[in-house]
Design a protein around this motif. Structure first.
Motif, PDB file in Angstrom:
ATOM      1  N   ALA A 131      -7.976   4.236  -0.624  1.00  0.00           N
ATOM      2  CA  ALA A 131      -6.617   4.800  -0.671  1.00  0.00           C
ATOM      3  C   ALA A 131      -6.271   5.312  -2.063  1.00  0.00           C
TER       4      ALA A 131
ATOM      5  N   TYR B  25      -4.111  -0.599   2.041  1.00  0.00           N
ATOM      6  CA  TYR B  25      -3.126   0.399   2.463  1.00  0.00           C
ATOM      7  C   TYR B  25      -2.864   0.384   3.963  1.00  0.00           C
TER       8      TYR B  25
ATOM      9  N   GLY C 147       0.806  -1.216   0.000  1.00  0.00           N
ATOM     10  CA  GLY C 147       0.000   0.000   0.000  1.00  0.00           C
ATOM     11  C   GLY C 147       0.834   1.259   0.000  1.00  0.00           C
TER      12      GLY C 147
ATOM     13  N   ALA D  12       0.615   4.303  -2.788  1.00  0.00           N
ATOM     14  CA  ALA D  12       0.189   5.593  -2.233  1.00  0.00           C
ATOM     15  C   ALA D  12       1.230   6.675  -2.520  1.00  0.00           C
TER      16      ALA D  12
END
Length: 321
Positions: free
Chosen positions: A260, A311, A181, A185
């Motif tokens: 996310a 995430y 994650g 991100a």
């Protein structure tokens, strides 16, 4: 026994060049300098509030991993920052009395002020998570949000958490980045920052561009984040750390995949444009969309995707009776 400590140091929001240079090889110093610097604007930066929106979020995260929601008599937040998680849990009835702790004196100062403004029963200390300055068997509950990934020795921190918990007491940590994650991100954040800061150079969109000095400051903060963000976690490995430290009934869950993928570009966009350009309607659009996507994650995607793809990882456990 509690670790010995001196009086809490004063916040230092204006680090010297020498201190910043030293921080690149000292993660704890970097955390103090970075979070002292951010303390006064942290709530605004991350859209933190102490109303129904964030109360529901905090209590929801707690229930998602722990199941029940107390109430607990005395709770401590490790790495409290401005008090977001604990103060909202207290307002939601999860804990009656609270103690905020953080390595950053500036964050402790803001958290105590927030608690006083809310009329909550809160005290606090500047504290190293690997040497928590409280006696054995002090707390019924220890919580934290987005803190474990800042701590050099996470297993030592778990051991300290178990030491200060009463027998049968519970810990709950939420908001920790998973290995996979964190990768997507960060990539989404970097792409959004590049697009926003370049598109707002266009003549018709210059009103949407933050002053260059603010953008430069945000870039310096992002650079220091590379030092303060030490870990990402595999959920199973995180469970293993907690068990190795002596925790019982350990359980980790993950959340936010679709949420996310939406949330990180939104947060980055908000950091790159003047806040007054967005307003309440934007905030509600972003929050409601995140809520809907979180529901998709929980009701659909969590049933078909490996937990390591999400995430956030949340973990709970108890101190043996």
């Amino acid at each position: 026994m509690a670790a010995e400590h001196d009086l809490d140091p004063a916040p230092n929001p204006h680090a010297t060049e020498e201190q910043v240079e030293a921080a690149w090889t000292d993660p704890k110093l970097a955390n103090v300098l970075y979070h002292d610097w951010e303390a006064g604007t942290y709530d605004e930066k991350w859209s933190i509030s102490y109303d129904e929106r964030c109360i529901d979020y905090a209590v929801g995260r707690f229930k998602a991993v722990a199941g029940d929601a107390g109430p607990y008599e005395h709770a401590m937040e490790l790495g409290s920052g401005t008090g977001f998680f604990l103060l909202n849990l207290m307002q939601g009835g999860v804990a009656k009395k609270g103690s905020v702790t953080d390595l950053s004196p500036g964050m402790v100062e803001v958290a105590l002020r927030n608690g006083a403004n809310l009329g909550l029963d809160v005290d606090g200390r500047v504290a190293d998570a690997e040497r928590i300055p409280y006696d054995d068997n002090t707390f019924d509950l220890v919580v934290g949000h987005a803190v474990l990934h800042h701590i050099p020795d996470v297993q030592a921190a778990f051991a300290e958490v178990l030491r200060v918990l009463k027998p049968g007491g519970r810990f709950v940590f939420a908001g920790e980045p998973t290995k996979i994650g964190d990768r997507y991100a960060r990539k989404l954040g970097q792409l959004t920052w590049w697009l926003t800061t370049n598109v707002t150079k266009l003549p018709r969109l210059r009103g949407w561009r933050r002053p260059q000095e603010e953008l430069d400051e945000s870039s310096r903060a992002a650079a220091l984040e590379a030092v303060v963000d030490i870990h990402t976690f595999d959920p199973a490995a995180l469970e293993g750390m907690a068990r190795s430290a002596g925790a019982a009934r350990v359980r980790a869950v993950t959340e936010e995949f679709a949420a996310a993928l939406f949330g990180w570009p939104v947060r980055t966009f908000e950091a790159a444009v003047p806040r007054e350009k967005l307003g309440f309607k934007w905030a509600m659009f972003a929050y409601r969309t995140w809520q809907r996507l979180s529901a998709v994650d929980e009701k659909l995607l969590a049933k078909v995707l490996p937990r390591s793809l999400f995430y956030n990882v949340l973990i709970t456990g108890t101190k043996p009776e």
